[in-house]
Design an enzyme around this catalytic site. Structure first.
Site, PDB file in Angstrom:
ATOM      1  N   TYR A 138      -7.067  -8.680  -2.545  1.00  0.00           N
ATOM      2  CA  TYR A 138      -8.017  -9.377  -3.414  1.00  0.00           C
ATOM      3  C   TYR A 138      -7.772  -9.108  -4.898  1.00  0.00           C
ATOM      4  O   TYR A 138      -8.575  -9.529  -5.736  1.00  0.00           O
ATOM      5  CB  TYR A 138      -9.451  -8.961  -3.060  1.00  0.00           C
ATOM      6  CG  TYR A 138      -9.871  -9.332  -1.657  1.00  0.00           C
ATOM      7  CD1 TYR A 138     -10.365 -10.599  -1.369  1.00  0.00           C
ATOM      8  CD2 TYR A 138      -9.764  -8.416  -0.617  1.00  0.00           C
ATOM      9  CE1 TYR A 138     -10.750 -10.945  -0.082  1.00  0.00           C
ATOM     10  CE2 TYR A 138     -10.142  -8.753   0.679  1.00  0.00           C
ATOM     11  CZ  TYR A 138     -10.629 -10.013   0.939  1.00  0.00           C
ATOM     12  OH  TYR A 138     -11.010 -10.362   2.217  1.00  0.00           O
ATOM     13  N   ASP A 139      -6.689  -8.414  -5.234  1.00  0.00           N
ATOM     14  CA  ASP A 139      -6.424  -8.062  -6.631  1.00  0.00           C
ATOM     15  C   ASP A 139      -6.466  -9.257  -7.588  1.00  0.00           C
ATOM     16  O   ASP A 139      -6.974  -9.135  -8.704  1.00  0.00           O
ATOM     17  CB  ASP A 139      -5.073  -7.358  -6.755  1.00  0.00           C
ATOM     18  CG  ASP A 139      -5.111  -5.926  -6.240  1.00  0.00           C
ATOM     19  OD1 ASP A 139      -6.207  -5.444  -5.888  1.00  0.00           O
ATOM     20  OD2 ASP A 139      -4.041  -5.288  -6.179  1.00  0.00           O
ATOM     21  N   ASP A 155      -8.659   3.633   4.796  1.00  0.00           N
ATOM     22  CA  ASP A 155      -9.370   2.396   5.106  1.00  0.00           C
ATOM     23  C   ASP A 155     -10.069   1.961   3.830  1.00  0.00           C
ATOM     24  O   ASP A 155     -10.946   2.661   3.318  1.00  0.00           O
ATOM     25  CB  ASP A 155     -10.371   2.565   6.245  1.00  0.00           C
ATOM     26  CG  ASP A 155     -10.741   1.204   6.839  1.00  0.00           C
ATOM     27  OD1 ASP A 155      -9.838   0.373   7.021  1.00  0.00           O
ATOM     28  OD2 ASP A 155     -11.933   0.966   7.102  1.00  0.00           O
ATOM     29  N   SER A 156      -9.607   0.864   3.310  1.00  0.00           N
ATOM     30  CA  SER A 156     -10.103   0.365   2.040  1.00  0.00           C
ATOM     31  C   SER A 156     -10.609  -1.049   2.219  1.00  0.00           C
ATOM     32  O   SER A 156     -10.223  -1.750   3.159  1.00  0.00           O
ATOM     33  CB  SER A 156      -8.993   0.376   0.981  1.00  0.00           C
ATOM     34  OG  SER A 156      -8.511   1.674   0.775  1.00  0.00           O
ATOM     35  N   LYS A 216       0.834  -1.199   0.000  1.00  0.00           N
ATOM     36  CA  LYS A 216       0.000   0.000   0.000  1.00  0.00           C
ATOM     37  C   LYS A 216       0.872   1.255   0.000  1.00  0.00           C
ATOM     38  O   LYS A 216       0.577   2.239  -0.683  1.00  0.00           O
ATOM     39  CB  LYS A 216      -0.921  -0.017   1.218  1.00  0.00           C
ATOM     40  CG  LYS A 216      -1.953   1.081   1.247  1.00  0.00           C
ATOM     41  CD  LYS A 216      -2.833   0.984   2.489  1.00  0.00           C
ATOM     42  CE  LYS A 216      -3.732  -0.224   2.449  1.00  0.00           C
ATOM     43  NZ  LYS A 216      -4.709  -0.217   3.581  1.00  0.00           N
ATOM     44  N   LYS A 257      -2.671   0.465 -12.664  1.00  0.00           N
ATOM     45  CA  LYS A 257      -3.628   0.383 -11.568  1.00  0.00           C
ATOM     46  C   LYS A 257      -3.840   1.740 -10.909  1.00  0.00           C
ATOM     47  O   LYS A 257      -4.977   2.118 -10.587  1.00  0.00           O
ATOM     48  CB  LYS A 257      -3.143  -0.637 -10.532  1.00  0.00           C
ATOM     49  CG  LYS A 257      -4.100  -0.815  -9.354  1.00  0.00           C
ATOM     50  CD  LYS A 257      -3.545  -1.786  -8.329  1.00  0.00           C
ATOM     51  CE  LYS A 257      -4.470  -1.883  -7.121  1.00  0.00           C
ATOM     52  NZ  LYS A 257      -3.902  -2.737  -6.049  1.00  0.00           N
TER      53      LYS A 257
END
Length: 323
Positions: A278-279, A192-193, A135, A299
Site C-alpha cells: 500500500y506504499d 506480520d504487518s 520485505k 523509509k
C-alpha cells in the site's frame, strides 16, 4: 572543512554525530564504562588521516544499537565494510572477515567456551519467514551492519506454507516464527504487518495482503482500498496506520515480541516508484509525501517495520542472554 551530522533516535537511544570535527564525547548523564569502551574501540577504526567526529549522547541505550549506528556512519564516510558479530557475550568488530576490535563483557569470558563454538548468534544467520523479496530487502538493510546473513523462505522451497489463521498480528507472527523455527531448528524472524484504516474499523488489518481475495495482488488491494474509501473525502477522515509485529523464535527459547505503528493517511491516488503493498497510497504523517516516494534508506528510518526493528535490536541482546 564541511561537517556532516548523523542522528539515531528511538525510545531508549539518542545519538548525534558531527563528522570532520575535533574528536570529543559529551552527554547529559555520565556514560557507562561499557559504553566508553565501545566508543574507544570504534575510534580505533578511524585512520588518523581520514577525519574524526564529535559524539553527543542524550540517551545511552544499548551498546549494540550504538555500535550498529556508528558502523553505518564509518562505512559511509570511510567506504569500508565494517560489521558486528556477537559471540558468547562479546562483540567482535569486523572489516570484511578480519577481526579489528573485540569488546569483552565486564565479567570476562571462558576461553574454551569462546573458541569451541562457531559464531551462532549475531552475525550468523537469521531466517525471515517470508517469500516476499521486497520485505526481505528491507530486513537485509537493517541487519547488514550487525553481520547477520539474512535468508528467506525462498531459500527453503520444501518448507510447507504456514497458514495465517490468527486474528491478531501477534498471533500470526508467532505462528509463523515458532512453526518454522521448530521445522528448521534455526533462529527465525516473522513479521506480520498490515494497514489499519480508521474509517474502515481497522481494516484491512491482518487481511492486508489478502484484501482483494481470492487472487490478491498489490494493484488489486490498492484498488479495493480506494473503492472502500470513495465516499470519505476529508483527509483527516482517511487516517491510517501501518502496523508491524515482529516475533523472533529459536529452539528452546521463549519468543521475543516487539511492535510499532507508523501513522499517516490514505491518498486518493497512487504516487511513487519505491516500496510495495500500500506504499503508493500511504501519505506519511503530516507530510504530503507518499511512502512509495521514499528511498529504501529514508523509509527504513521511520517506517513501522523500521521502528519495530529498532526496538528488536534494543531488546535482542537481553533476550538472547536470558532466554
Amino acid at each position: 572543512m564541511s561537517e556532516t551530522i548523523f542522528e539515531y533516535k528511538n525510545e531508549n537511544s539518542w545519538y548525534l554525530v558531527k563528522w570532520d570535527q575535533k574528536p570529543s564525547v559529551s552527554s547529559f548523564e555520565p556514560l557507562s564504562q561499557a559504553f566508553m569502551q565501545a566508543e574507544n574501540c570504534l575510534r580505533q577504526l578511524v585512520p588518523d588521516n581520514k577525519g574524526n567526529y564529535q559524539l553527543f549522547v542524550s540517551k545511552e541505550g544499548t551498546i549494540q544499537a550504538f555500535i550498529g549506528f556508528m558502523l553505518d556512519i564509518l562505512n559511509k564516510k570511510l567506504d569500508t565494510n565494517f560489521s558486528m558479530l556477537q559471540q558468547k557475550g562479546s562483540l567482535l568488530l569486523l572489516e570484511n572477515e578480519t577481526i579489528k576490535q573485540i569488546i569483552l563483557p565486564k565479567e570476562g569470558l571462558n576461553l574454551y567456551e569462546f573458541f569451541s563454538q562457531e559464531l551462532t548468534e549475531f552475525g550468523d544467520t537469521i531466517l525471515i519467514a517470508t517469500r516476499n523479496e521486497g520485505k526481505t530487502i528491507e530486513f537485509r538493510e537493517f541487519f547488514k551492519t550487525l553481520g547477520l546473513k539474512v535468508e528467506n523462505l525462498n531459500d527453503y522451497p520444501d518448507l510447507p506454507e504456514v497458514e495465517e489463521t490468527g486474528m491478531t498480528f501477534e498471533e500470526n507472527a508467532r505462528l509463523k516464527a515458532e512453526t518454522i523455527s521448530d521445522l528448521t531448528q534455526k533462529m527465525v524472524l516473522a513479521d506480520d504487518s498490515g494497514l489499519k484504516v480508521d474509517a474502515l474499523g481497522g481494516l484491512p488489518g491482518v487481511w492486508s495482503a489478502r484484501f482483494s481475495a481470492p487472487n490478491p495482488t498489490d494493484e488489486k488491494n490498492n484498488a479495493k482500498l480506494l473503492h472502500e474509501l470513495a465516499m470519505v473525502f476529508e483527509k483527516e477522515n482517511r487516517s491510517a496506520q501501518f502496523h508491524s509485529t515482529l516475533v523472533v523464535a529459536a529452539p528452546g527459547k521463549e519468543s521475543l515480541v516487539v511492535e510499532a505503528d507508523w501513522p499517516g493517511y490514505i491518498a486518493t491516488e497512487a504516487r511513487g516508484d519505491f516500496g510495495f503493498g500500500y506504499d503508493p497510497l500511504f501519505i506519511v504523517g503530516e507530510t504530503e509525501k507518499h511512502a512509495a516516494e521514499l528511498s529504501p534508506e529514508e523509509k527504513n528510518k521511520i517506517s513501522h517495520r523500521g521502528l519495530a526493528i529498532q526496538k528488536l535490536l534494543e531488546e535482542f541482546p537481553e533476550w538472547q542472554k536470558n532466554a
